[in-house]
Write an enzyme that holds these catalytic residues in place. Structure first.
Site, PDB file in Angstrom:
ATOM      1  N   CYS A   1      -6.386  -6.557   9.633  1.00 39.48           N
ATOM      2  CA  CYS A   1      -5.943  -6.163   8.301  1.00 39.48           C
ATOM      3  C   CYS A   1      -5.727  -4.655   8.343  1.00 39.48           C
ATOM      4  O   CYS A   1      -6.650  -3.914   8.706  1.00 39.48           O
ATOM      5  CB  CYS A   1      -7.042  -6.515   7.301  1.00 39.48           C
ATOM      6  SG  CYS A   1      -6.771  -5.873   5.648  1.00 39.48           S
ATOM      7  N   ASN A   2      -4.525  -4.221   8.005  1.00 43.82           N
ATOM      8  CA  ASN A   2      -4.246  -2.783   8.039  1.00 43.82           C
ATOM      9  C   ASN A   2      -5.048  -2.021   6.996  1.00 43.82           C
ATOM     10  O   ASN A   2      -5.517  -0.916   7.248  1.00 43.82           O
ATOM     11  CB  ASN A   2      -2.749  -2.536   7.795  1.00 43.82           C
ATOM     12  CG  ASN A   2      -1.915  -2.956   8.979  1.00 43.82           C
ATOM     13  OD1 ASN A   2      -1.686  -2.177   9.885  1.00 43.82           O
ATOM     14  ND2 ASN A   2      -1.480  -4.208   8.999  1.00 43.82           N
ATOM     15  N   THR A   3      -5.210  -2.647   5.820  1.00 46.30           N
ATOM     16  CA  THR A   3      -5.943  -1.970   4.745  1.00 46.30           C
ATOM     17  C   THR A   3      -7.390  -1.728   5.181  1.00 46.30           C
ATOM     18  O   THR A   3      -7.904  -0.603   5.071  1.00 46.30           O
ATOM     19  CB  THR A   3      -5.906  -2.838   3.470  1.00 46.30           C
ATOM     20  OG1 THR A   3      -4.546  -3.158   3.185  1.00 46.30           O
ATOM     21  CG2 THR A   3      -6.541  -2.132   2.307  1.00 46.30           C
TER      22      THR A   3
ATOM     23  N   ASP B   1      -9.262 -10.893   7.940  1.00 45.83           N
ATOM     24  CA  ASP B   1      -8.239 -10.303   7.065  1.00 45.83           C
ATOM     25  C   ASP B   1      -8.597 -10.721   5.645  1.00 45.83           C
ATOM     26  O   ASP B   1      -9.466 -11.568   5.439  1.00 45.83           O
ATOM     27  CB  ASP B   1      -6.839 -10.815   7.448  1.00 45.83           C
ATOM     28  CG  ASP B   1      -5.740 -10.268   6.534  1.00 45.83           C
ATOM     29  OD1 ASP B   1      -5.749  -9.046   6.279  1.00 45.83           O
ATOM     30  OD2 ASP B   1      -4.897 -11.046   6.053  1.00 45.83           O
ATOM     31  N   SER B   2      -7.899 -10.145   4.665  1.00 45.54           N
ATOM     32  CA  SER B   2      -8.129 -10.545   3.277  1.00 45.54           C
ATOM     33  C   SER B   2      -7.680 -11.982   3.024  1.00 45.54           C
ATOM     34  O   SER B   2      -8.132 -12.605   2.068  1.00 45.54           O
ATOM     35  CB  SER B   2      -7.361  -9.608   2.344  1.00 45.54           C
ATOM     36  OG  SER B   2      -5.978  -9.655   2.665  1.00 45.54           O
TER      37      SER B   2
ATOM     38  N   TYR C   1      -6.763  -7.077  -0.716  1.00 48.57           N
ATOM     39  CA  TYR C   1      -7.586  -5.890  -0.495  1.00 48.57           C
ATOM     40  C   TYR C   1      -6.796  -4.620  -0.854  1.00 48.57           C
ATOM     41  O   TYR C   1      -7.381  -3.598  -1.180  1.00 48.57           O
ATOM     42  CB  TYR C   1      -7.975  -5.771   0.981  1.00 48.57           C
ATOM     43  CG  TYR C   1      -9.097  -6.668   1.466  1.00 48.57           C
ATOM     44  CD1 TYR C   1      -9.695  -7.625   0.649  1.00 48.57           C
ATOM     45  CD2 TYR C   1      -9.560  -6.530   2.773  1.00 48.57           C
ATOM     46  CE1 TYR C   1     -10.718  -8.432   1.143  1.00 48.57           C
ATOM     47  CE2 TYR C   1     -10.584  -7.324   3.267  1.00 48.57           C
ATOM     48  CZ  TYR C   1     -11.165  -8.282   2.446  1.00 48.57           C
ATOM     49  OH  TYR C   1     -12.179  -9.062   2.936  1.00 48.57           O
ATOM     50  N   GLY C   2      -5.478  -4.699  -0.719  1.00 46.27           N
ATOM     51  CA  GLY C   2      -4.647  -3.490  -0.738  1.00 46.27           C
ATOM     52  C   GLY C   2      -4.598  -2.744  -2.055  1.00 46.27           C
ATOM     53  O   GLY C   2      -4.147  -1.610  -2.108  1.00 46.27           O
TER      54      GLY C   2
ATOM     55  N   CYS D   1       1.330  -4.085   7.369  1.00 42.78           N
ATOM     56  CA  CYS D   1       0.435  -5.037   6.704  1.00 42.78           C
ATOM     57  C   CYS D   1       0.591  -6.333   7.472  1.00 42.78           C
ATOM     58  O   CYS D   1       1.722  -6.740   7.773  1.00 42.78           O
ATOM     59  CB  CYS D   1       0.852  -5.224   5.243  1.00 42.78           C
ATOM     60  SG  CYS D   1      -0.027  -6.582   4.422  1.00 42.78           S
ATOM     61  N   THR D   2      -0.516  -6.971   7.799  1.00 47.63           N
ATOM     62  CA  THR D   2      -0.418  -8.158   8.667  1.00 47.63           C
ATOM     63  C   THR D   2       0.232  -9.342   7.957  1.00 47.63           C
ATOM     64  O   THR D   2       0.565 -10.336   8.599  1.00 47.63           O
ATOM     65  CB  THR D   2      -1.803  -8.553   9.226  1.00 47.63           C
ATOM     66  OG1 THR D   2      -2.722  -8.701   8.137  1.00 47.63           O
ATOM     67  CG2 THR D   2      -2.316  -7.508  10.196  1.00 47.63           C
ATOM     68  N   HIS D   3       0.413  -9.249   6.646  1.00 48.76           N
ATOM     69  CA  HIS D   3       1.147 -10.303   5.942  1.00 48.76           C
ATOM     70  C   HIS D   3       2.662 -10.185   6.146  1.00 48.76           C
ATOM     71  O   HIS D   3       3.386 -11.143   5.919  1.00 48.76           O
ATOM     72  CB  HIS D   3       0.883 -10.226   4.434  1.00 48.76           C
ATOM     73  CG  HIS D   3      -0.437 -10.774   4.001  1.00 48.76           C
ATOM     74  ND1 HIS D   3      -1.627 -10.130   4.238  1.00 48.76           N
ATOM     75  CD2 HIS D   3      -0.757 -11.918   3.341  1.00 48.76           C
ATOM     76  CE1 HIS D   3      -2.619 -10.848   3.725  1.00 48.76           C
ATOM     77  NE2 HIS D   3      -2.117 -11.936   3.178  1.00 48.76           N
TER      78      HIS D   3
HETATM   79  N1  DGL Z   1      -3.038  -8.133   5.331  1.00 42.81           N
HETATM   80  C1  DGL Z   1      -3.697  -6.958   4.893  1.00 42.81           C
HETATM   81  C2  DGL Z   1      -3.137  -5.711   5.493  1.00 42.81           C
HETATM   82  O1  DGL Z   1      -2.746  -5.759   6.634  1.00 42.81           O
HETATM   83  C3  DGL Z   1      -4.120  -6.860   3.468  1.00 42.81           C
HETATM   84  C4  DGL Z   1      -3.189  -7.281   2.404  1.00 42.81           C
HETATM   85  C5  DGL Z   1      -3.952  -7.278   1.094  1.00 42.81           C
HETATM   86  O2  DGL Z   1      -4.931  -8.005   1.017  1.00 42.81           O
HETATM   87  O3  DGL Z   1      -3.586  -6.522   0.188  1.00 42.81           O
HETATM   88  O4  DGL Z   1      -3.117  -4.662   4.890  1.00 42.81           O
END
Ligand code: DGL
Length: 277
Positions: free
Chosen positions: A78-80, A15-16, A47-48, A194-196
């Site tokens: 990571c979804n992005t 993930d990021s 990353y987003g 988003c995994t966060h």
């Molecule tokens: N946790 C990531 C996601 O699921 C990326 C969040 C990010 O880095 O912007 O999209």
């Protein structure tokens, strides 16, 4: 592939930053015998808000690193990166099985929703690419899908400010316009795209109200990993729990501090190896 791959090899995830630890946690619960290597690209988070070209480059470098460590399957936690790079990763690293989080998340949302009215909370890039809208409509063609970019929630999670008045205020800022549309337009599923965001589930719940089901992809992703490994004959058969290796591209101390909240147990900087991609 299964002829040459040893079931004892680890599963790789990246993930990021710390967000993908929510997926690692679900995987640890579902597949305790597996060894896992988690890579958080903390030097380059978020990353987003980056261009698709940059996200693909980062995702490729992260995968190269995990492949060099001998993984048997990759989870793009990571979804992005899943939204922007899953197909190129599958092509480039074939025959390595590559599992993203968007499709399992969409499946969980469709299963949880009666009216198929979904609200997807995600990063700017995931929203711009309509990755969830496509994945949900592939399963429920008449579904109504609203997507809201909530990039600031990523920073709050990375900062460890996932609860309290600031998290509440930011969640309300993103979700008040949805509530203002009235009860007929309210979603019955809110997808944490988003995994966060699972760490911000409480502020999100307070901002959206009691009605909708809050859905995240961690559990369904872990289920998908178990299915794929079983199909390939690559499940590790052992009574002993597998090892967990934590890697970050910057800031072991910070990763340990914030990551502990995601994993639900204490971590120290010495548990985290800093690597250069
Ligand atoms: N946790 C990531 C996601 O699921 C990326 C969040 C990010 O880095 O912007 O999209």
């Amino acid at each position: 592939m299964s002829a040459r791959v040893d079931p004892a090899q680890p599963i790789g995830l990246f993930d990021s930053g710390v967000g993908g630890l929510t997926v690692l946690r679900a995987l640890r619960r579902r597949l305790p015998a597996e060894s896992m290597i988690y890579l958080g690209d903390t030097a380059r988070v978020p990353y987003g808000t980056k261009s698709p070209q940059s996200v693909l480059r980062y995702a490729t470098q992260a995968t190269d690193h995990l492949v060099a460590r001998g993984i048997k399957l990759l989870v793009v936690a990571c979804n992005t990166a899943s939204a922007l790079s899953i197909e190129p990763l599958r092509e480039r690293f074939d025959p390595l099985p590559v599992i993203g989080v968007v499709e399992p998340g969409a499946a969980a949302a469709v299963a949880a929703s009666r009216r198929q009215r979904h609200l997807v909370l995600a990063t700017e890039s995931t929203v711009t690419h309509h990755a969830y809208a496509r994945a949900i409509r592939a399963l429920a063609p008449d579904a109504h899908v609203d997507e809201v970019a909530c990039s600031l929630l990523v920073s709050l999670a990375e900062e460890g400010w996932s609860d309290g008045p600031i998290a509440d205020a930011v969640a309300r800022e993103y979700l008040d316009p949805v509530r203002a549309r009235g009860s007929d337009a309210m979603p019955d599923s809110v997808v944490l795209g988003c995994t966060h965001f699972p760490l911000l589930a409480e502020p999100i719940r307070r901002a959206i109200g009691e009605g909708p089901t809050i859905v995240d992809s961690a559990t369904t992703t872990a289920e998908e990993v178990a299915t794929v490994l079983a199909r390939m004959g690559l499940l590790r058969q052992s009574e002993q729990p597998g090892a967990t290796t934590l890697l970050a591209t910057d800031g072991a101390e910070r990763f340990a501090k914030v990551g502990a909240r995601f994993l639900g147990h204490p971590l120290s900087a010495s548990d985290v190896e800093v690597v250069d991609l």
